[in-house]
Design an enzyme around this catalytic site. Structure first.
Site, PDB file in Angstrom:
ATOM      1  N   ASN A 140      45.091  50.529  56.486  1.00  8.60           N
ATOM      2  CA  ASN A 140      45.372  49.420  55.582  1.00  8.60           C
ATOM      3  C   ASN A 140      44.102  48.974  54.890  1.00  8.60           C
ATOM      4  O   ASN A 140      43.160  48.551  55.570  1.00  8.60           O
ATOM      5  CB  ASN A 140      45.943  48.246  56.390  1.00  8.60           C
ATOM      6  CG  ASN A 140      46.485  47.149  55.492  1.00  8.60           C
ATOM      7  OD1 ASN A 140      47.624  47.255  55.050  1.00  8.60           O
ATOM      8  ND2 ASN A 140      45.701  46.137  55.215  1.00  8.60           N
ATOM      9  N   GLU A 141      44.080  49.111  53.580  1.00  7.48           N
ATOM     10  CA  GLU A 141      42.925  48.642  52.810  1.00  7.48           C
ATOM     11  C   GLU A 141      41.622  49.051  53.489  1.00  7.48           C
ATOM     12  O   GLU A 141      40.752  48.225  53.755  1.00  7.48           O
ATOM     13  CB  GLU A 141      42.998  47.134  52.623  1.00  7.48           C
ATOM     14  CG  GLU A 141      44.278  46.742  51.925  1.00  7.48           C
ATOM     15  CD  GLU A 141      44.265  45.356  51.342  1.00  7.48           C
ATOM     16  OE1 GLU A 141      43.705  44.465  51.984  1.00  7.48           O
ATOM     17  OE2 GLU A 141      44.809  45.175  50.252  1.00  7.48           O
TER      18      GLU A 141
ATOM     19  N   TYR B 134      55.306  46.751  58.296  1.00  9.98           N
ATOM     20  CA  TYR B 134      54.161  46.913  59.190  1.00  9.98           C
ATOM     21  C   TYR B 134      54.683  46.952  60.626  1.00  9.98           C
ATOM     22  O   TYR B 134      55.601  46.197  60.980  1.00  9.98           O
ATOM     23  CB  TYR B 134      53.254  45.699  59.112  1.00  9.98           C
ATOM     24  CG  TYR B 134      52.203  45.641  58.032  1.00  9.98           C
ATOM     25  CD1 TYR B 134      51.388  46.724  57.729  1.00  9.98           C
ATOM     26  CD2 TYR B 134      51.976  44.444  57.366  1.00  9.98           C
ATOM     27  CE1 TYR B 134      50.385  46.612  56.767  1.00  9.98           C
ATOM     28  CE2 TYR B 134      50.969  44.330  56.405  1.00  9.98           C
ATOM     29  CZ  TYR B 134      50.186  45.430  56.110  1.00  9.98           C
ATOM     30  OH  TYR B 134      49.192  45.312  55.179  1.00  9.98           O
TER      31      TYR B 134
ATOM     32  N   ASN C 226      46.146  44.282  59.217  1.00 13.07           N
ATOM     33  CA  ASN C 226      45.733  43.001  58.594  1.00 13.07           C
ATOM     34  C   ASN C 226      46.866  41.980  58.695  1.00 13.07           C
ATOM     35  O   ASN C 226      47.092  41.403  59.745  1.00 13.07           O
ATOM     36  CB  ASN C 226      45.263  43.197  57.155  1.00 13.07           C
ATOM     37  CG  ASN C 226      44.276  42.107  56.762  1.00 13.07           C
ATOM     38  OD1 ASN C 226      43.243  41.993  57.419  1.00 13.07           O
ATOM     39  ND2 ASN C 226      44.557  41.320  55.766  1.00 13.07           N
ATOM     40  N   ALA C 227      47.584  41.731  57.563  1.00 15.30           N
ATOM     41  CA  ALA C 227      48.847  40.966  57.597  1.00 15.30           C
ATOM     42  C   ALA C 227      48.729  39.561  58.165  1.00 15.30           C
ATOM     43  O   ALA C 227      49.747  38.949  58.528  1.00 15.30           O
ATOM     44  CB  ALA C 227      49.917  41.741  58.367  1.00 15.30           C
ATOM     45  N   GLU C 228      47.515  38.999  58.260  1.00  9.99           N
ATOM     46  CA  GLU C 228      47.354  37.644  58.797  1.00  9.99           C
ATOM     47  C   GLU C 228      48.011  37.498  60.159  1.00  9.99           C
ATOM     48  O   GLU C 228      48.460  36.413  60.537  1.00  9.99           O
ATOM     49  CB  GLU C 228      47.903  36.584  57.833  1.00  9.99           C
ATOM     50  CG  GLU C 228      47.130  36.435  56.569  1.00  9.99           C
ATOM     51  CD  GLU C 228      47.451  37.510  55.545  1.00  9.99           C
ATOM     52  OE1 GLU C 228      46.500  38.189  55.117  1.00  9.99           O
ATOM     53  OE2 GLU C 228      48.613  37.680  55.178  1.00  9.99           O
TER      54      GLU C 228
ATOM     55  N   TYR D 228      55.318  32.327  53.137  1.00 10.09           N
ATOM     56  CA  TYR D 228      54.615  33.102  52.112  1.00 10.09           C
ATOM     57  C   TYR D 228      55.033  32.762  50.689  1.00 10.09           C
ATOM     58  O   TYR D 228      54.605  33.383  49.733  1.00 10.09           O
ATOM     59  CB  TYR D 228      54.812  34.613  52.367  1.00 10.09           C
ATOM     60  CG  TYR D 228      53.604  35.442  51.975  1.00 10.09           C
ATOM     61  CD1 TYR D 228      52.521  35.559  52.828  1.00 10.09           C
ATOM     62  CD2 TYR D 228      53.534  36.066  50.739  1.00 10.09           C
ATOM     63  CE1 TYR D 228      51.407  36.304  52.465  1.00 10.09           C
ATOM     64  CE2 TYR D 228      52.422  36.811  50.368  1.00 10.09           C
ATOM     65  CZ  TYR D 228      51.360  36.922  51.242  1.00 10.09           C
ATOM     66  OH  TYR D 228      50.253  37.654  50.886  1.00 10.09           O
TER      67      TYR D 228
ATOM     68  N   TYR E 166      46.942  41.691  43.806  1.00  9.27           N
ATOM     69  CA  TYR E 166      47.250  40.267  43.990  1.00  9.27           C
ATOM     70  C   TYR E 166      46.686  39.484  42.805  1.00  9.27           C
ATOM     71  O   TYR E 166      45.693  38.767  42.946  1.00  9.27           O
ATOM     72  CB  TYR E 166      46.670  39.757  45.324  1.00  9.27           C
ATOM     73  CG  TYR E 166      47.425  40.271  46.522  1.00  9.27           C
ATOM     74  CD1 TYR E 166      47.193  41.546  47.020  1.00  9.27           C
ATOM     75  CD2 TYR E 166      48.390  39.483  47.136  1.00  9.27           C
ATOM     76  CE1 TYR E 166      47.909  42.028  48.113  1.00  9.27           C
ATOM     77  CE2 TYR E 166      49.107  39.961  48.232  1.00  9.27           C
ATOM     78  CZ  TYR E 166      48.864  41.227  48.713  1.00  9.27           C
ATOM     79  OH  TYR E 166      49.578  41.695  49.796  1.00  9.27           O
TER      80      TYR E 166
ATOM     81  N   GLU F 252      51.211  47.157  47.604  1.00 10.64           N
ATOM     82  CA  GLU F 252      51.473  45.738  47.862  1.00 10.64           C
ATOM     83  C   GLU F 252      51.322  45.052  46.523  1.00 10.64           C
ATOM     84  O   GLU F 252      50.221  45.007  45.980  1.00 10.64           O
ATOM     85  CB  GLU F 252      50.452  45.134  48.839  1.00 10.64           C
ATOM     86  CG  GLU F 252      50.657  45.502  50.279  1.00 10.64           C
ATOM     87  CD  GLU F 252      49.589  44.871  51.191  1.00 10.64           C
ATOM     88  OE1 GLU F 252      49.007  43.822  50.842  1.00 10.64           O
ATOM     89  OE2 GLU F 252      49.322  45.466  52.250  1.00 10.64           O
TER      90      GLU F 252
HETATM   91  C1  IPT Z   1      46.324  42.312  51.747  1.00  9.67           C
HETATM   92  C2  IPT Z   1      46.632  42.994  53.089  1.00  9.67           C
HETATM   93  O1  IPT Z   1      46.800  44.376  52.973  1.00  9.67           O
HETATM   94  C3  IPT Z   1      47.863  42.413  53.724  1.00  9.67           C
HETATM   95  O2  IPT Z   1      47.948  42.860  55.053  1.00  9.67           O
HETATM   96  C4  IPT Z   1      47.823  40.915  53.685  1.00  9.67           C
HETATM   97  O3  IPT Z   1      46.757  40.503  54.473  1.00  9.67           O
HETATM   98  C5  IPT Z   1      47.641  40.455  52.254  1.00  9.67           C
HETATM   99  O4  IPT Z   1      46.471  40.959  51.758  1.00  9.67           O
HETATM  100  C6  IPT Z   1      47.478  38.975  52.092  1.00  9.67           C
HETATM  101  O5  IPT Z   1      48.578  38.313  52.566  1.00  9.67           O
HETATM  102  S1  IPT Z   1      44.592  42.315  51.360  1.00  9.67           S
HETATM  103  C7  IPT Z   1      44.439  41.930  49.636  1.00  9.67           C
HETATM  104  C8  IPT Z   1      44.662  40.500  49.354  1.00  9.67           C
HETATM  105  C9  IPT Z   1      43.049  42.285  49.230  1.00  9.67           C
END
Ligand code: IPT
Length: 939
Positions: free
Chosen positions: A183-184, A80, A124-126, A341, A240, A274
């Protein structure tokens, strides 16, 4: 000539972007079909790990991480690019020092990794704002849409970044293989915007395939089959399966689905953009728990399952290395300073168990090019196990998944290529077994051991196979004539019948079998367990592959004139073994005596790291500050806060608008001073502040401390829309205000970074920071505001807030603190700084990772911001999170020199503060050279 002058004038006026120089003939071609990506027509299985350079502020260490990813078998990193990290103010961009992404891409090229470039603009990416700079809150037009204001802003960002990415594309001899827009982007979408991102990239010379990562409706940017606006070429899907409940790691198993990546376009490969490889620590369980949640068994079961069930030939583990939310990089509602993480490489850059599972799978995937083109095929049924299979239509090679969904071990018989072979799986175990697999000059009929890797070295084929310790395994190879079988080590029985050589064994330690004759060139088979297999490293040199057993990392290797030169790390003294077409061995430039083993390898011993002695931190000095709280403080040069409107959906709870972003103060601490004429009858000071989770604010009236309150979040979490976020009511002490006299209210707000914009609706992203309401009786208040005084040129716009000490250099090494008294470590409510210097002389040629550690429970009455040599390396306190170790990246840490620690204590009540000590998180002989990161010592 006139035309040229006109164009020149327009270019200068910024109206015409000069066309990129005509691209030279492509260095490589990048294409794809339904099965896989291809470089120069050759199929590629893309194995990426996510890495955020902005979470590691020491560019030399980028190489360390990238080499570690490469050594685990990854051939790519996904990156990113954070707009906020590069742009502290509209029109201001920085791509130097810790922001030098050109250097990052060069390192990727030198390391031999492809790059999946993810420039957002939204990521996004927190991270703060989800990558959006906070100044974007003051730009009109909905973010993540085709609104003109937003469009102009992101065009500026991409006009800076795209040319860098473009010149590093694979097609121009660089590393960038895929370009990920947005992103998403799944709700409140705008196809015109999505298309413009792609058109903008193309206009900047991006010619590699464009992708996007979808989360929730996997088909969204592919449903129009390539022709409709916004559709991308290779849609990626985020998975995820384990969710983020790190606190219940022991029981959680796939609450968010089977983790099977959908195929969303028939003309593109399946891309797991991801794939969960860790978790954010939503419930303050600590990242070790997140590593357990996504540990070895999860990785075996879900990832191997995904490979076979979905046929993904491109994937990206999120995260490969998480790093640190140093400065104000965190999006505060989901994370704190550490972004470890629970990744395979931890925040202090140490390799964890999961790393070695990645390595087992990574080496396998690189060793079976047949996997880049497969179709679903019939799988053998096995009692008590799940099975599935894929077959390469050209070679007939079959990949059979056997998975144990239960938690108890299963021993069974599996029918592979017409042979009944024993297989054993631990609870939640999974294997991908091969049939009909050609490698070197060999033909593997079938095996119930998994392949780690195969190579041809010095005229011999080598295959490394492995299985769960103590389980039975069988491997069958085809030979026209009975070959000679020599068991060099371990217990292996063999039989030959009808053109097939069958080996039977129990996986234990490392067995070695040399097979020669039988019509093929010799084959050395190494039969190991998970652990012994993972002790091998592979590196492909221009002169062919080499294998190393032992050492704690192999970074690279070269072979020339009979000498193999390794760059390797050792965490302890020990033996190692090299399989290479060479007689002599150099390790980290030093010749190592070796002897040749019965299996033809070179064996030697390597020293471990030297001992590390750390200074104790006991020279603390202390100084209180916060003159801003005093009535007489001169704030005449502060910014007047007098706006009556903002673009935030949040309606100000009083006038004027006090949102700090409106006045250009986006980062960390912000001071307010409100002047009013008292009536004497005021009973309370009534305030509201929005800081993001974990923030707070402290209040003084005419210099008297009134107390503190927690800042509000104003997210959906504040049920359902909190009418009074971050509310604090403070009693006015009797006699403090006098009728007709001027009074001053001082408020210090801890802003905690900015909300994300996950739902693309501007609602949370434009939530304000700072005071959002202030009432003292009916007084009209004149406000002034002060935040960050100056952007630090090296450390950047996210490093500092507006504390008095930050504005006057107390966080910096050059500040003369000798006149400060020795620290008592007892502090009043308010702001107090502690400083200490220490000298380090860490061993050369050794990678020692240090952290600051606080002992005991996290404190509740205060928070501390930690600066190492002026770099904001973290925040400590119960209100912030569970973190007690703060990693100090080498480079920011002067490994051989003087270091300055400064701690800003923001106390809500009188407190006794804890000071940290140094700890070693890991030390290995080897490592990469790390230079001190240049930054100024003074404001
Ligand atoms: C996904 C995001 O694309 C990424 O930027 C990051 O936020 C990650 O989640 C969580 O660490 S969003 C996904 C969980 C729906």
């Amino acid at each position: 000539m006139k035309k040229i002058l006109l164009v020149l004038a327009l270019v200068i006026a910024g109206l015409v972007v000069p066309a990129p120089a005509a691209p030279a003939a492509p260095k490589h071609t990048v294409t794809y079909d339904r099965y896989s990506l291809m470089v120069d027509g050759e199929r590629v299985l893309l194995q990426a790990a996510e890495f955020h350079y902005f979470r590691l502020p020491s560019p030399d260490l980028w190489r360390d991480i990238l080499e570690k990813e490469k050594a685990a078998g990854f051939n790519a990193v996904s990156v990113y690019f954070s707009w906020a990290f590069h742009s502290p103010a509209p029109g201001k961009y920085d791509f130097t020092g810790v922001r030098d992404v050109d250097r990052l891409l060069r390192i990727a090229e030198e390391t031999g990794l492809y790059v999946i470039a993810r420039p957002g603009p939204y990521i996004n990416a927190e991270t703060t704002g989800g990558g959006f700079p906070a100044w974007l809150k003051t730009v009109p037009g909905r973010a993540r849409s085709s609104a003109p204001g937003y469009t102009a802003a992101y065009h500026d960002w991409l006009a800076h970044l795209n040319p860098i990415l473009a010149r590093h594309q694979v097609t121009r001899g660089g590393s960038v293989l895929l370009y990920n827009v947005e992103n998403e982007y799944a709700v409140n979408t705008d196809a015109v915007y999505m298309q413009d991102l792609q058109d903008t990239a193309r206009a900047a010379g991006i010619d590699v395939p464009i992708t996007t990562n979808n989360c929730c409706d996997a088909g969204s940017w592919s449903s129009t089959w390539g022709s409709g606006p916004g559709a991308v070429q290779i849609p990626g899907v985020d998975d995820y399966p384990q969710s983020f409940d790190c606190g219940n790691a022991a029981t959680v198993w796939g609450p968010w689905g089977a983790g099977v990546t959908e195929k969303v376009r028939d003309d593109a490969p399946v891309f797991a953009a991801e794939y969960q490889a860790g978790a954010i620590d939503l419930n303050n369980a600590g990242y070790d728990a997140c590593r357990d949640l996504t540990g070895v068994q999860y990785t075996k079961y879900f990832q191997k399952g995904n490979v076979i069930l979905s046929g993904a030939t491109a994937f990206n583990y999120y995260m490969g290395f998480g790093g640190t939310n140093w400065g104000w990089l965190a999006q505060p509602n989901d994370v704190y300073t550490s972004y470890d993480y629970g990744a395979a490489i931890d925040e202090s850059r140490q390799l964890t168990d999961k790393y070695f599972e990645y390595k087992r799978q990574g080496y396998f995937l690189q060793a079976v090019p047949q996997l880049t083109k497969t179709d679903v095929s019939a799988a053998p049924a096995v009692a008590g196990l799940e099975t599935a299979a894929r077959t390469n239509p050209d070679t007939g090679t079959q990949f059979v998944l056997v998975r144990n969904a239960g938690t108890t071990p299963v021993s069974a018989t599996v029918d592979l290529a017409g042979l009944a072979l024993p297989v054993g799986l631990e609870g939640h175990g999974a294997k991908i077994l091969l049939t009909g697999f050609d490698f070197g000059a060999q033909h593997l009929v079938a095996s119930t051991s998994e392949l780690l890797t195969q190579a041809t070295v010095g005229g011999r084929d080598v295959g490394i196979l492995y299985g769960t310790d103590g389980t039975a395994g069988s491997t069958v190879l085809s030979y026209a004539r009975k070959p000679s079988v020599r068991v060099l080590d371990g217990q292996v029985t063999s039989s030959y019948d009808g053109g097939k050589l069958r080996l039977d064994y129990t996986h234990r330690g490392l067995a070695r079998v040399l097979i020669s004759g039988g019509g093929h060139r010799p084959l050395l088979l190494l039969l190991g367990t998970d652990d012994t297999a993972a002790s091998f490293w592979r590196y492909d040199t221009p002169a062919g592959p080499i294998l190393v057993r032992g050492t704690d990392l192999l970074r690279s290797a070269t072979v020339a004139h009979g000498t193999v030169a390794l760059r390797a790390d050792t965490a302890a003294a020990g033996g190692f073994e090299v399989l290479a077409a060479a007689k002599d061995v150099l390790v980290n430039g030093v010749r190592v005596p070796t002897r040749t083993t019965s299996s033809g390898t070179l064996e030697g011993r390597l020293p471990g790291p030297r001992g590390v002695s750390l200074p104790s931190l006991d020279g603390w000095r202390q100084q209180g500050e916060a003159p801003e709280a005093k009535p007489a403080f001169d704030d005449s040069r502060w910014t007047v806060a007098d706006k009556s409107t903002s673009l935030s959906p949040f309606v100000p709870m009083s006038q004027p608008v006090l949102f700090s972003d409106e006045y250009g103060f986006h980062t960390g601490s912000v001071w307010y001073r409100g002047h009013f004429t008292a009536t004497g009858g005021e009973a309370t000071v009534d305030l509201n502040a929005i800081t993001g989770k974990r923030g707070d604010y402290l209040v003084w009236l005419n210099g008297r401390y009134l107390g503190a309150a927690a800042g509000g979040v104003e997210l959906d979490t504040e049920a359902p829309v909190n009418p009074s976020p971050g509310h604090g009511e403070f009693t006015v002490p009797a006699g403090l205000l006098r009728a007709g006299e001027r009074a001053v209210l001082s408020v210090l707000v801890q802003n905690m970074g900015h909300n994300d914009d996950w739902t693309a609706d501007d609602n949370r992203f434009r939530q304000p920071r700072g005071l959002v309401g202030a009432r003292i009786g009916t007084a009209a208040i004149d406000w002034r505001i002060q935040g960050t005084a100056k952007i630090d040129p090296a450390r950047g716009g996210l490093n500092n807030g507006g504390l008095y000490g930050e504005r006057t250099g107390w966080s910096l090494p050059g500040y003369a603190d000798r006149i400060w008294p020795k620290a008592s470590k007892t502090v009043p409510a308010g702001v107090t700084w502690l400083r200490d210097n220490f000298r380090l002389d860490l061993p050369a040629g050794q990678d020692t990772s240090l952290a600051l550690r606080f002992d005991g429970a996290t404190p509740a009455g205060y928070r501390a911001i930690l600066y190492l040599n002026g770099w904001n390396v973290g925040q400590y306190g119960t209100a912030i999170g569970p973190q007690t170790d703060f990693v100090l990246p080498t480079g920011v840490l002067h490994a051989n020199g003087t270091n300055t620690l400064a701690v800003a204590v923001i106390a809500e009540q009188p407190s006794t503060v804890a000071t940290p000590h140094l700890v070693v998180k890991g030390s290995q002989r080897g490592g990469v050279p790390v230079r001190d990161v240049p930054a100024s010592d003074r404001p």
